[in-house]
Write a protein that holds these residues in place. Structure first.
Motif, PDB file in Angstrom:
ATOM      1  N   ASP A  77       1.058  -1.485   0.111  1.00 29.73           N
ATOM      2  CA  ASP A  77      -0.140   0.100  -0.157  1.00 29.73           C
ATOM      3  C   ASP A  77       0.688   1.254  -0.085  1.00 29.73           C
ATOM      4  O   ASP A  77       0.213   2.498   0.126  1.00 29.73           O
ATOM      5  CB  ASP A  77      -0.707  -0.259   1.020  1.00 29.73           C
ATOM      6  N   ALA A  79       2.865   2.726   2.584  1.00 35.57           N
ATOM      7  CA  ALA A  79       2.821   3.550   3.641  1.00 35.57           C
ATOM      8  C   ALA A  79       4.014   3.066   4.159  1.00 35.57           C
ATOM      9  O   ALA A  79       4.465   2.148   4.427  1.00 35.57           O
ATOM     10  CB  ALA A  79       1.790   2.984   3.985  1.00 35.57           C
ATOM     11  N   GLN A 100       0.590   6.701   5.858  1.00 38.87           N
ATOM     12  CA  GLN A 100       0.599   7.257   4.604  1.00 38.87           C
ATOM     13  C   GLN A 100       1.900   7.793   3.928  1.00 38.87           C
ATOM     14  O   GLN A 100       1.780   8.582   5.143  1.00 38.87           O
ATOM     15  CB  GLN A 100      -0.513   7.406   4.163  1.00 38.87           C
TER      16      GLN A 100
END
Length: 788
Positions: A77, A79, A100
């Motif tokens: 993701d 992040a 994030q």
């Protein structure tokens, strides 16, 4: 507790696991020495955690930081995730920047800018990033260093060092920390490469073991369905699939697929729908058109997909037979993924699909062979039964008894049931014969006669002249004994022909639903045909006997006539030699007598007579040869045709020195026959090929053999002038020549070939096209000539 590196009175106090020790304080290593130590230590690391442990402690000690964390970028993701930390828990404020990637926080901003950030005091940090304290929920450190780790322009993560007091970052400290972060990036990249290589090796080993196990398992499969089931049982768990399918094609239709795993209901209902066409499954149709695999992280990323299917990751590999024909598809379903399908997974599925293609072909061939064997066995059983029936036919003249025996034979080969045989009597169907155990009420109704339309499955084969099979009997159309027929679950009704007319209908009823397989249908239809023939044979036995006697007499007459003809041919050809010699001799004498008075006209006349006598002499020689070969008995032995062709080649070679000839003689078999006769046959065919290629340069002569199972086929091909195939039937007749005077010949050579091959129990053939060459050949039975 003081942070590491703070000097006290004769003591060094360290954080965490470092011991307190009295005595003189050792000299602190320089930054260059620390960097060298870190570089050397990183060279031996093999895990990311080891890299983090080696980097964080020297970094903290070198610049006097109280806490340090390493945040790594997640591949899934993108992040930041906490990977390692050093220092007191209250001081690990940087760990709260995980999450994030965000330019409002120092860690995310440094990584996005790929630039090291140094903040010498609290005010500088909060002024640059006012959202830091609200976002992390804690007071920002008094000073901080944020060091991005980047490898080949790919962000890996950040090293964050926090201080309790303001800190003046000297240039050498900044260079040290940047170098430390760069070394960490390189080490992490090296570790990742090593782990990836190790994983690849493990994947390759696992894949090889999986494919080997799959191959071993599929060796045991006897039917295509077993192949599919065994393959999915191996592949599904190994590939961590949610579900898998093997989908096979039947033309443009999809057969009922083989399933494995937790198949979503929407997919199951669609793929098992009766009459499903390939076009109804867009993804499979796309693969079928391109014969290329498709892998999607989300099924609905493809255009025109089935809307009801869930959003799953899917892979489809085409399954092709060795000849390239598309047999079906190997389909795998997984939960939707972001990382995509690994190359190793695709490679395993591709190789598995190739293995499936081979196994399905082998299993299909085995299944076809089994079916043929079963059909052959069933036919053999039926024919054996009727052979016994035919043997007894001379003693039994009652057609009803004959039909009853046929019914008994079939019932012995089928599941439990009954049989009836009906004949049409103009207004009703009469029950002529029955076998099996009937309920009294049903039998009574049938014996009274069945009116027209009463039992449709009797009338259908009578009218269509075709068998009629019902796997589940529908009693609704019946107008007689509907309740009594409830015990009959499946039927087969077959027309029985006598003299090409339907004499009656034989019906078999089973007490359970039944699928009439191809071998059973073959048995039933063979029996029905054989019964019709037996009935017909009963009516025509005297006529057949009369015709047989006439045929025997005619054969004897033909044999005698043929023997006389051969004797006549030998006698007439032998008797013609003397007159021909006289003609040639007197022509010579005439030339000598006339001497110088021989004018041109007379010379031409004498030449014509001389040539004619020579031609006649050649024909006589051919007739004598033909007569001798026909009368001479065969001397059977093993004949190596390769050696025969070598002998022919040596014999013909002196006459071929001025010709350009390309010989192609394939490996020829050893056959049973007369050595000299077969030498003559192959010599004649070879000379024939040489004769008709005189105008070719090079002439191509091919001699090949083909195994026909019970016989060998020998062919001699050439690239000569060929012949019109309309006249190929005339080629082996006596004195038949298709090319007139263009090519020399007597018209006897091929006739002698035919006669000698027939004596060996074989056949001759010829194929050709005008201007495209010709092939002449013959067959020889492997068991040798028939006994005469």
């Amino acid at each position: 507790m003081q942070p590491a590196g703070v000097q006290g009175e004769g003591k060094t106090v360290s954080c965490g696991m470092h011991e307190q020790r009295d005595g003189p304080i050792p000299a602190r290593p320089t930054l260059i020495e620390r960097l060298q130590q870190v570089t050397e230590a990183l060279a031996t690391t093999d895990t990311p955690q080891a890299v983090f442990d080696i980097v964080l402690t020297p970094a903290l000690e070198a610049v006097g930081a109280v806490a340090g964390v390493i945040l790594m970028v997640s591949e899934e993701d993108q992040a930041l995730q906490l990977a390692a930390a050093k220092g007191h828990e209250p001081d690990l404020k940087a760990s709260r920047q995980a999450g994030q990637l965000d330019h409002e926080l120092p860690a995310g901003d440094a990584l996005q800018r790929q630039e090291a950030l140094f903040f010498e005091d609290h005010e500088a940090l909060t002024r640059s990033y006012p959202a830091l304290e609200p976002r992390t929920g804690t007071r920002a450190p008094s000073a901080s260093a944020v060091l991005p780790m980047v490898l080949d322009d790919r962000p890996l993560g950040v090293v964050v060092l926090d201080f309790k007091e303001p800190h003046d970052f000297q240039p050498d400290e900044q260079r040290f920390l940047r170098a430390m972060a760069a070394q960490c990036s390189v080490a992490l990249g090296r570790v990742a490469l090593a782990q990836d290589l190790e994983r690849r090796v493990e994947d390759a080993l696992r894949d090889s073991e999986l494919l080997a196990a799959l191959g071993d398992a599929l060796q045991q499969a006897r039917r295509p369905e077993e192949v599919a089931t065994l393959a999915l049982l191996r592949l599904g768990p190994a590939l961590q699939a949610l579900s898998m399918l093997v989908v096979r094609l039947d033309g443009e239709q999809i057969r009922l697929p083989t399933l494995w795993g937790d198949m979503p209901q929407e997919i199951f209902e669609h793929m098992t729908r009766p009459g499903l066409a390939l076009r109804d499954t867009p993804l499979l149709y796309r693969v079928a058109e391109s014969k290329k695999a498709v892998y999607l992280e989300d099924y609905h990323l493809a255009a025109g997909t089935v809307a009801s299917f869930p959003a799953l990751a899917v892979g489809v590999e085409p399954i092709c037979l060795p000849d390239g024909k598309l047999e079906g598809f190997l389909v795998i379903w997984r939960p939707a993924m972001r990382r995509g399908w690994r190359t190793s997974e695709q490679r395993v599925l591709q190789r598995a699909a190739n293995t499936l293609g081979l196994a399905l072909e082998r299993a299909g061939q085995a299944e076809t062979l089994e079916e043929k064997n079963a059909e052959l066995q069933a036919r053999t059983q039926a024919l054996e039964g009727f052979a016994l029936l035919s043997r007894d036919f001379s003693l039994e003249h009652d057609p009803v008894t004959l039909v009853g025996r046929a019914q008994e034979l079939i019932l012995s080969l089928l599941p439990e049931g009954v049989s009836t045989y009906y004949e049409w009597q103009g207004t009703y169907w009469a029950l002529v014969s029955h076998r099996g155990t009937f309920k009294a009420a049903l039998l009574q109704v049938l014996q009274q006669g069945v009116p027209q339309g009463g039992i449709p499955n009797i009338e259908r084969p009578f009218n269509t002249r075709l068998p009629y099979y019902q796997e589940r009997l529908d009693t609704r159309p019946l107008t007689v004994a509907q309740e009594e027929f409830a015990v009959v679950k499946a039927t087969a009704a077959l027309p029985v022909f006598v003299a090409d007319q339907v004499q009656g209908v034989m019906v078999f009823g089973l007490h359970q639903a039944h699928t009439w397989a191809a071998p059973e249908r073959a048995v039933l239809e063979t029996v029905a045909r054989s019964l019709g023939l037996a009935l017909e044979r009963s009516l025509a036995s005297r006529e057949l006997a009369s015709q047989r006697d006439a045929l025997v007499a005619r054969s004897q007459e033909l044999a005698a006539a043929n023997e006389e003809l051969e004797g006549f041919s030998y006698s007439i050809s032998h008797d013609l030699r003397t007159p021909v010699r006289h003609i040639a001799g007197f022509i010579k004498l005439a030339r000598q007598a006339l001497g110088e008075n021989l004018d041109a006209k007379t010379t031409r006349y004498l030449d014509v007579v001389d040539q004619a006598s020579a031609r006649l002499n050649v024909l006589i020689d051919a007739l004598l040869y033909l007569s001798r070969t026909s009368r001479q008995p065969l001397r059977l032995t093993d004949v190596n045709l390769n050696e025969t062709m070598v002998r022919i080649h040596k014999t013909l070679l002196p006459d071929l020195l001025n010709r350009q000839i390309h010989w192609e003689v394939k490996d020829l078999p050893v056959v049973t026959g007369d050595r000299e006769a077969l030498y003559g046959v192959l010599t004649q065919l070879t000379e024939n090929a040489l004769k008709f290629t005189l105008g070719r340069a090079p002439a191509v002569i091919k001699v090949t053999a083909e195994d026909l199972g019970t016989a060998w086929q020998i062919s001699v091909s050439d690239n000569g002038i060929g012949f019109d195939p309309l006249y190929q039937e005339r080629l082996f007749n006596m004195f038949q020549r298709l090319h007139g005077t263009e090519v020399e010949g007597t018209g006897v050579g091929l006739a002698s070939v035919r006669r000698m091959v027939l004596k060996h129990g074989g056949q001759v053939f010829a194929e050709g096209q005008v201007g495209k060459g010709a092939t002449f050949g013959f067959t020889l039975p492997k068991e040798g000539p028939p006994t005469r």
